[in-house]
Design an enzyme around this catalytic site. Structure first.
Site, PDB file in Angstrom:
ATOM      1  N   CYS A 391       0.833  -1.198   0.000  1.00 24.79           N
ATOM      2  CA  CYS A 391       0.000   0.000   0.000  1.00 24.79           C
ATOM      3  C   CYS A 391       0.878   1.263   0.000  1.00 24.79           C
ATOM      4  O   CYS A 391       1.476   1.586  -1.017  1.00 24.79           O
ATOM      5  CB  CYS A 391      -0.976  -0.027   1.171  1.00 24.79           C
ATOM      6  SG  CYS A 391      -2.357   1.142   0.986  1.00 24.79           S
ATOM      7  N   HIS A 525      -3.544  -5.068   0.036  1.00 24.57           N
ATOM      8  CA  HIS A 525      -3.053  -5.589   1.324  1.00 24.57           C
ATOM      9  C   HIS A 525      -3.112  -7.120   1.315  1.00 24.57           C
ATOM     10  O   HIS A 525      -4.104  -7.709   1.753  1.00 24.57           O
ATOM     11  CB  HIS A 525      -3.902  -5.051   2.475  1.00 24.57           C
ATOM     12  CG  HIS A 525      -3.690  -3.611   2.789  1.00 24.57           C
ATOM     13  ND1 HIS A 525      -2.802  -3.185   3.759  1.00 24.57           N
ATOM     14  CD2 HIS A 525      -4.230  -2.497   2.256  1.00 24.57           C
ATOM     15  CE1 HIS A 525      -2.825  -1.861   3.816  1.00 24.57           C
ATOM     16  NE2 HIS A 525      -3.683  -1.418   2.913  1.00 24.57           N
ATOM     17  N   GLU A 527      -1.795  -9.222   3.173  1.00 27.50           N
ATOM     18  CA  GLU A 527      -1.783  -9.837   4.509  1.00 27.50           C
ATOM     19  C   GLU A 527      -3.171 -10.268   4.966  1.00 27.50           C
ATOM     20  O   GLU A 527      -3.308 -11.182   5.795  1.00 27.50           O
ATOM     21  CB  GLU A 527      -1.169  -8.876   5.533  1.00 27.50           C
ATOM     22  CG  GLU A 527      -1.945  -7.604   5.807  1.00 27.50           C
ATOM     23  CD  GLU A 527      -1.551  -6.437   4.939  1.00 27.50           C
ATOM     24  OE1 GLU A 527      -1.754  -5.273   5.359  1.00 27.50           O
ATOM     25  OE2 GLU A 527      -1.042  -6.673   3.826  1.00 27.50           O
TER      26      GLU A 527
END
Length: 559
Positions: A391, A525, A527
């Site tokens: 990001c 993102h 994750e």
């Protein structure tokens, strides 16, 4: 539908989220489909406008919901996909009731906390529990409900009242209340009074727990269990020790070893035997303990004072480390400390970066530490240190490249310099500049791989994603790489290998493999989709590169 509600007492932060996630994993291992709901008593509609220092990270759901980090725990442990409606807040409930009142839905009645607010909460739980959350598309058998905060808080009282009524609505054979409490150890003695007082407060509200989870540093003694049983009106067999373990992935096995599956089988009258098969999960948990090679990753952050601000990033790094069978050593580096020789902790910060085998620059907001992230990206590029930018970290990679390779000296993001001569990162035109909550580019979006090398081989990012042409990842941003600058950047060697389906919005950048061992940035993102048994591909690539395993992995998977 069976419902398992979990409340907590004494203090917050006891691990209700991990406990309920572990319970769900154990049920799944018994062949039971589960879903999960998190109740947050704050007045905010969602967690989107909260400071990371205030509340930890904001977990982004597939539908764009900005939620409490516990929903991330549920998704990671249980492999499910939740919606924004799975996070109930006081703000959402009151907004819904007030809007209904304005429309005249209550037919002129006096709108009150009981029954209108409590009915809204109960209806919400029943409705959301029916939403399929796994790829099978089937409705879950068990809905796990976590009530945030602690028993006795003014904020959570209306939700506990709703649950008191709810047990009558669904029937006692379909409702199990669990209580997570702290058993502190003073002068080598396990103290039960906090648990007694917490259960007393709960029972005064008309709720009596059937299972008590006792958090402690050491396993609960039998005498302690007997004492809690005597004073809390719960069988001693239903007083479970949830003591500290070396990693949280052992908690499902810990609960199984104390026969939680048999307790739930009896309390909820499943009508079949629950036999958890946790073999693969336990093997994964044990593999963390047996890893011998250590890999040091420097995290260039700005919210390092509260590590929960980067919880999903930490988990994704750990999942990738499990897959690579290495032990993760995470070093925290304050981005602003890298900026100037006079900055606090400057020398120590650089020592950590230079000692690391890999670096991650995660997302964030605000100007503090921005230049430090750019400096870190420059160091990693020039010294061939594996780097993953996420990001804002992705944007830092692009700005650094424009400044030092394209020689656009004043290149910057308009987030930090509105008058920059080279606006490399710009505000997205469709985003509302006035309203903060829920107005970013949020949720799951598709990314298409658009670049092949001259020999026809795939980009490193595409190989890590298993050769897929299109992937779906979650986003949370207001700024993007300026489409007008893309070709200039791409032609000078920072390859923009992934774009949105329109081809205009940049999603993934990387340096060629013959230039740098691993230098990747992504606007999304990754994750948020990482799982213990299925690590996020970009994070997996970072750990592979840091551990010296990436070349072999690419050769094996290059097609």
């Amino acid at each position: 539908m069976k419902y398992i509600a979990v409340t907590g007492g004494v203090v917050s932060g006891l691990g209700k989220g991990v406990t309920i996630s572990s319970m769900g994993r154990m049920l799944q291992a018994s062949g039971v489909k589960v879903t999960a709901i998190k109740i947050d008593p704050y007045l905010n509609v969602d967690a989107g406008t909260m400071s990371p220092f205030e509340h930890g990270e904001v977990f982004v759901l597939a539908d764009g919901g900005e939620s409490d980090l516990d929903l991330g725990n549920y998704e990671r442990f249980l492999g499910i996909t939740l919606t924004s409606d799975h996070n109930i807040t006081t703000g959402k409930v009151y907004r819904k009731v007030i809007l209904a009142e304005r429309k005249g839905d209550y037919l002129g009645k006096t709108v009150q906390v009981v029954p209108h607010i409590t009915d809204c909460i109960q209806d919400w739980i029943e409705r959301v529990a029916q939403i399929p959350v796994d790829p099978s598309g089937q409705v879950a058998e068990v809905c796990l409900i976590e009530v945030g905060g602690t028993v006795g808080d003014i904020e959570s009282s209306v939700f506990l009242e709703a649950l008191r009524q709810f047990q009558f609505r669904v029937g006692f054979e379909s409702f199990c209340l669990c209580f997570v409490s702290l058993v502190p150890v003073l002068s080598d003695e396990q103290k039960t009074k906090p648990t007694q007082h917490g259960v007393r407060d709960l029972r005064s509200l008309g709720l009596s727990p059937q299972v008590i989870f006792c958090r402690s540093t050491e396993p609960l003694l039998d005498a302690t269990k007997q004492k809690i049983s005597l004073f809390c009106h719960v069988p001693a067999s239903n007083v479970l020790s949830v003591h500290d373990v070396s990693n949280v992935y052992f908690v499902p096995s810990l609960l199984k070893s104390q026969n939680l599956h048999m307790i739930l089988q009896e309390e909820l009258q499943f009508g079949r035997s629950l036999i958890p098969g946790l073999t693969s999960w336990t093997v994964m948990a044990k593999s963390i303990e047996t890893a011998t090679q250590e890999v040091t990753i420097a995290l260039i952050g700005k919210y390092n004072g509260l590590q929960d601000s980067y919880l999903s990033v930490i988990k994704a790094l750990r999942h990738a480390s499990i897959a690579c069978h290495v032990r993760l050593n995470l070093e925290w580096v304050e981005a602003s400390s890298l900026e100037s020789d006079t900055a606090e902790g400057h020398a120590e910060a650089w020592d950590k970066v230079k000692a690391a085998q890999g670096v991650i620059i995660p997302g964030g907001f605000g100007s503090r530490g921005w230049e430090g992230k750019i400096i870190a990206a420059n160091y990693c590029r020039e010294n061939k240190v594996p780097l993953l930018g996420v990001c804002l970290g992705f944007q830092a990679i692009v700005v650094e490249y424009c400044r030092n390779v394209l020689l656009w000296e004043k290149a910057d993001s308009t987030e930090f310099d509105e008058n920059t001569a080279h606006p490399v990162v710009i505000f997205m035109p469709e985003i509302d500049k006035e309203t903060m909550g829920g107005t970013m580019r949020l949720g799951a979006r598709n990314t298409k791989f658009t670049h092949k090398y001259e020999d026809g081989s795939m980009s490193t990012a595409q190989v890590l994603y298993g050769g897929k042409e299109i992937i779906s990842e979650r986003h949370r941003h207001r700024y993007e790489v300026n489409p007008e600058k893309v070709e200039a950047v791409h032609s000078k060697g920072l390859l923009l290998v992934g774009r949105d389906e329109s081809g205009e919005r940049m999603e993934i950048a990387e340096l060629p493999r013959d230039v740098h061992p691993f230098y990747i940035g992504c606007q999304f993102h990754p994750e948020f989709l990482s799982r213990p048994l299925a690590p996020s591909p970009p994070f997996h690539g970072l750990i592979l590169a840091a551990a010296g395993q990436l070349d072999d992995y690419l050769k094996k998977n290059m097609k």
